[in-house]
Design a protein around this motif. Sequence first.
Motif, short mmCIF file in Angstrom:
data_model
loop_
_atom_site.label_atom_id
_atom_site.label_comp_id
_atom_site.label_asym_id
_atom_site.label_seq_id
_atom_site.Cartn_x
_atom_site.Cartn_y
_atom_site.Cartn_z
N PRO A 291 0.81 -0.98 0.01
CA PRO A 291 -0.15 -0.31 0.19
C PRO A 291 0.69 1.18 0.51
N LEU A 292 1.72 1.32 0.90
CA LEU A 292 2.32 2.17 0.90
C LEU A 292 3.32 2.91 -0.83
N SER A 293 3.72 1.55 -1.60
CA SER A 293 3.75 1.89 -2.46
C SER A 293 3.50 2.58 -3.56
N ALA A 294 1.83 1.93 -3.53
CA ALA A 294 0.94 1.81 -4.23
C ALA A 294 0.98 2.94 -5.92
N ALA A 295 1.26 4.35 -5.41
CA ALA A 295 1.00 5.48 -6.39
C ALA A 295 1.97 4.97 -7.25
N ILE A 296 3.77 3.94 -7.60
CA ILE A 296 4.69 3.80 -8.25
C ILE A 296 4.40 2.16 -8.73
N THR A 297 3.44 1.49 -8.46
CA THR A 297 3.00 0.17 -8.55
C THR A 297 2.16 0.25 -8.92
N GLY A 298 1.41 1.10 -8.37
CA GLY A 298 -0.41 0.99 -9.80
C GLY A 298 -0.34 2.18 -10.46
N SER A 299 1.29 2.45 -11.10
CA SER A 299 0.64 2.50 -12.30
C SER A 299 1.57 2.11 -13.56
N GLY A 300 0.17 1.45 -14.68
CA GLY A 300 1.29 0.12 -15.16
C GLY A 300 2.83 0.18 -16.22
N THR A 301 2.64 1.23 -16.71
CA THR A 301 3.89 1.44 -17.77
C THR A 301 5.25 2.08 -16.58
N LEU A 302 4.56 2.80 -16.18
CA LEU A 302 5.81 2.75 -14.42
C LEU A 302 6.51 1.62 -14.09
N ALA A 303 5.72 0.54 -13.26
CA ALA A 303 6.08 -0.83 -13.08
C ALA A 303 6.34 -1.93 -13.34
N SER A 304 6.07 -1.87 -14.58
CA SER A 304 6.50 -2.15 -15.60
C SER A 304 8.04 -2.13 -15.79
N GLY A 305 8.11 -0.90 -16.42
CA GLY A 305 9.75 -0.23 -16.68
C GLY A 305 11.17 -0.25 -14.90
N ILE A 306 10.52 -0.82 -13.99
CA ILE A 306 10.81 -0.67 -13.00
C ILE A 306 11.21 -1.72 -12.82
N ALA A 307 10.39 -3.11 -12.90
CA ALA A 307 10.32 -4.24 -12.80
C ALA A 307 11.61 -4.85 -14.05
N ALA A 308 11.06 -4.12 -15.11
CA ALA A 308 12.43 -4.94 -16.30
C ALA A 308 13.98 -4.67 -16.12
N MET A 309 13.56 -3.83 -14.69
CA MET A 309 15.41 -3.26 -14.15
C MET A 309 15.61 -4.51 -13.16
N HIS A 310 15.06 -5.88 -13.20
CA HIS A 310 15.78 -6.72 -12.02
C HIS A 310 15.99 -7.83 -13.22
N ALA A 311 17.06 -8.74 -12.57
CA ALA A 311 16.98 -9.92 -13.26
C ALA A 311 16.37 -10.42 -12.92
N LEU A 312 15.06 -10.88 -12.24
CA LEU A 312 13.75 -11.50 -12.20
C LEU A 312 12.93 -10.31 -12.84
N GLN A 313 12.60 -9.98 -13.56
CA GLN A 313 11.86 -9.23 -14.24
C GLN A 313 10.52 -9.11 -13.44
N ARG A 314 10.44 -8.88 -12.41
CA ARG A 314 9.35 -8.41 -11.94
C ARG A 314 9.71 -7.65 -10.64
N LEU A 315 8.18 -7.12 -10.26
CA LEU A 315 9.11 -6.40 -8.61
C LEU A 315 8.49 -7.12 -7.62
N GLY A 316 8.75 -7.06 -6.34
CA GLY A 316 9.00 -7.63 -4.95
C GLY A 316 7.40 -7.46 -4.75
N THR A 317 6.65 -9.25 -3.95
CA THR A 317 5.88 -9.64 -2.98
C THR A 317 6.32 -8.92 -1.33
N PRO A 318 4.91 -8.59 -0.88
CA PRO A 318 5.13 -8.62 0.50
C PRO A 318 5.82 -10.05 0.76
N GLU A 319 4.96 -11.10 0.69
CA GLU A 319 5.78 -12.37 0.87
C GLU A 319 6.72 -12.79 0.50
#
Length: 244
Positions: free
Chosen positions: A181-209
């Motif tokens: 919930p704290l990062s929703a302003a960033i992760t809720g934006s599809g284009t921004l979130a997918s762009g940041i996800a692509a910067m990770h070797a595992l190609q996704r953002l993290g989850t709380p779990e």
Amino acid sequence: MKRVIIYGGTGGIGRATAGALRRRGYALHLAARDGARLAAAAAELGDTTVTAGDVTDPDFFARVTEEAGGDLGGLVYAVGTINLRPLARLTAADAEADFRINALGAFLAIQAAAPVLKAGAGEGGAGVVLFSTVAVAQGFTGHASVAMAKGAVEGLALSLAAELSPQVRINVVAPSLTRTPLSAAITGSGTLASGIAAMHALQRLGTPEDIAGLASFLVSEEAGWITGQIIGVDGGRSALRTKG
């Protein structure tokens, strides 16, 4: 049954860590601002007590420790901020607020609980977990205030891991961007979130779990020979570059 204090245990990484610790058999004491959310989380988790209040109140921490009772097995400080602004738009009040919530709050939480944690430490020691960010190890534009505050968290953890040993173990988990919930302003934006996800070797953002599994392990006596560590759970972002 040992009890673990979790500051910020009603949402995001804190709530996921609470669930992981209950599955490990720990009783919980949750501390957060919203009394209604605390009550709901306690009802869902079971064997959970709560204290409502604000980490910007210096008196809050002693009250949490007292209401949690004795026989503490650990503490998790999962309160934080994401204040991303360029240097020219940051104020002294911004920096002070980030430091107070992230670093000073962690300091006061441990200071209040340390005597009880020491008294209740078993063979594997009482486990304390704090949270940093990949932005301390990697310099990111617009992260000056939060990276400064989280860098202080890492320094605090190393100092207190030495000072409170061997009864108390202190470790830090440093995530990359995680869907909370704290990062929703960033992760809720599809284009921004997918762009940041692509910067990770595992190609996704993290989850709380993703974060909670390690955090709950570090609290537990299974991690009895681990202390003073800063551990990245970041999809490889702090160490790997998979594209030119």
